[in-house]
Design a protein around this motif. Structure first.
Motif, short mmCIF file in Angstrom:
data_model
loop_
_atom_site.label_atom_id
_atom_site.label_comp_id
_atom_site.label_asym_id
_atom_site.label_seq_id
_atom_site.Cartn_x
_atom_site.Cartn_y
_atom_site.Cartn_z
N VAL A 24 0.82 -1.22 0.00
CA VAL A 24 0.00 0.00 0.00
C VAL A 24 0.85 1.27 0.00
N LEU A 25 1.85 1.32 0.84
CA LEU A 25 2.61 2.56 1.02
C LEU A 25 3.82 2.70 0.09
N PHE A 26 4.25 1.61 -0.48
CA PHE A 26 5.44 1.67 -1.34
C PHE A 26 5.10 1.24 -2.78
N VAL A 77 0.32 4.43 8.24
CA VAL A 77 -1.09 4.05 8.22
C VAL A 77 -1.41 3.43 6.86
N ALA A 78 -1.92 2.20 6.84
CA ALA A 78 -2.25 1.53 5.58
C ALA A 78 -3.45 0.62 5.77
N VAL A 79 -4.27 0.54 4.74
CA VAL A 79 -5.42 -0.38 4.70
C VAL A 79 -5.34 -1.16 3.40
N GLU A 80 -5.60 -2.46 3.47
CA GLU A 80 -5.63 -3.30 2.27
C GLU A 80 -6.45 -2.60 1.19
N ALA A 113 -1.54 12.29 4.38
CA ALA A 113 -1.59 12.56 2.94
C ALA A 113 -2.66 13.63 2.74
N ALA A 114 -2.45 14.51 1.79
CA ALA A 114 -3.38 15.62 1.57
C ALA A 114 -4.80 15.13 1.31
N ASP A 115 -4.95 13.99 0.63
CA ASP A 115 -6.29 13.51 0.31
C ASP A 115 -7.00 12.87 1.51
N ALA A 116 -6.33 12.74 2.64
CA ALA A 116 -6.94 12.16 3.84
C ALA A 116 -7.27 13.20 4.90
N LEU A 117 -6.96 14.46 4.65
CA LEU A 117 -7.18 15.51 5.65
C LEU A 117 -8.63 15.56 6.14
N GLU A 118 -9.56 15.49 5.23
CA GLU A 118 -10.97 15.61 5.62
C GLU A 118 -11.41 14.46 6.51
N VAL A 119 -10.91 13.28 6.26
CA VAL A 119 -11.24 12.12 7.12
C VAL A 119 -10.78 12.39 8.54
N TYR A 120 -9.55 12.88 8.69
CA TYR A 120 -9.04 13.18 10.03
C TYR A 120 -9.85 14.29 10.70
N ARG A 130 0.05 22.99 7.87
CA ARG A 130 -0.30 22.66 6.48
C ARG A 130 0.91 22.77 5.56
N ALA A 131 1.98 23.45 5.98
CA ALA A 131 3.12 23.73 5.12
C ALA A 131 3.96 22.49 4.78
N ARG A 132 3.83 21.45 5.54
CA ARG A 132 4.62 20.23 5.30
C ARG A 132 4.10 19.49 4.06
N GLU A 133 4.98 18.66 3.49
CA GLU A 133 4.56 17.81 2.37
C GLU A 133 3.36 16.95 2.78
N ASN A 134 3.44 16.38 3.98
CA ASN A 134 2.33 15.64 4.58
C ASN A 134 1.91 16.43 5.81
N PRO A 135 0.80 17.20 5.70
CA PRO A 135 0.38 18.09 6.79
C PRO A 135 0.28 17.39 8.14
N LEU A 136 0.60 18.13 9.21
CA LEU A 136 0.55 17.61 10.57
C LEU A 136 -0.80 17.92 11.19
N LEU A 137 -1.40 16.89 11.79
CA LEU A 137 -2.65 17.05 12.53
C LEU A 137 -2.44 16.53 13.95
N GLU A 138 -3.26 17.04 14.88
CA GLU A 138 -3.18 16.60 16.28
C GLU A 138 -4.57 16.30 16.81
N LEU A 139 -4.59 15.38 17.77
CA LEU A 139 -5.82 15.01 18.44
C LEU A 139 -5.55 14.95 19.93
N ARG A 140 -6.30 15.74 20.69
CA ARG A 140 -6.21 15.69 22.16
C ARG A 140 -7.10 14.56 22.66
N LEU A 141 -6.53 13.74 23.53
CA LEU A 141 -7.30 12.60 24.09
C LEU A 141 -7.79 12.94 25.48
#
Length: 141
Positions: A24-26, A77-80, A113-120, A130-141
């Motif tokens: 999936v990732l490679f 993160v990968a899914v079949e 990945a940019a196409d997964a931002l909305e899911v997160y 957002r400036a990174r190649e793969n944007p950084l997101l955070e979740l407080r638990l």
């Protein structure tokens, strides 16, 4: 249907973990011959390689890396392919957050990945860089 996120432990688990990530990732991204199934990060003491299992069948992977100060990063993160865009990624992220909370983590981070931002975002994650190649997101638990 039983769905769970389990720490990789057996040789069979490791084989499934690496097969899913490699394909999936490679390979699906045209990156052949560079996947390292022996990368030391997978076996580092603070890192937790995890398999998303449905009825004893591996469906996806992630790795939870403990960063200290009650922080952790979700990595690789990968899914079949057959199970992508069917809610399996969301299930995995919810279970990963629960797993992290059990370990005392209060802040999760993921480079998306940019196409997964909305899911997160729908899962409550906040975009912090957002400036990174793969944007950084955070979740407080």
């Amino acid at each position: 249907m039983t769905v769970e996120l389990l720490k990789v432990s057996s040789l069979e688990d490791w084989d499934a973990y690496h097969r899913i990530r490699r394909t999936v990732l490679f390979e699906a991204r045209g990156r052949f011959g560079i996947y390292d199934a022996d990368h030391p990060d997978d076996r580092a003491a603070a890192n937790h390689p995890l398999l998303l299992i449905e009825e004893e069948r591996p469906r996806g992977t992630t790795r939870l890396d403990l960063l200290g100060e009650r922080r952790a990063a979700i990595r690789l993160v990968a899914v079949e392919p057959f199970f992508q865009r069917r809610g399996w990624g969301r299930r995995r992220m919810v279970l990963a957050a629960q797993y992290a909370a059990i370990l005392g983590v209060t802040l999760l981070q993921v480079n998306s990945a940019a196409d997964a931002l909305e899911v997160y975002r729908r899962l409550g994650w906040t975009l912090t860089d957002r400036a990174r190649e793969n944007p950084l997101l955070e979740l407080r638990l």
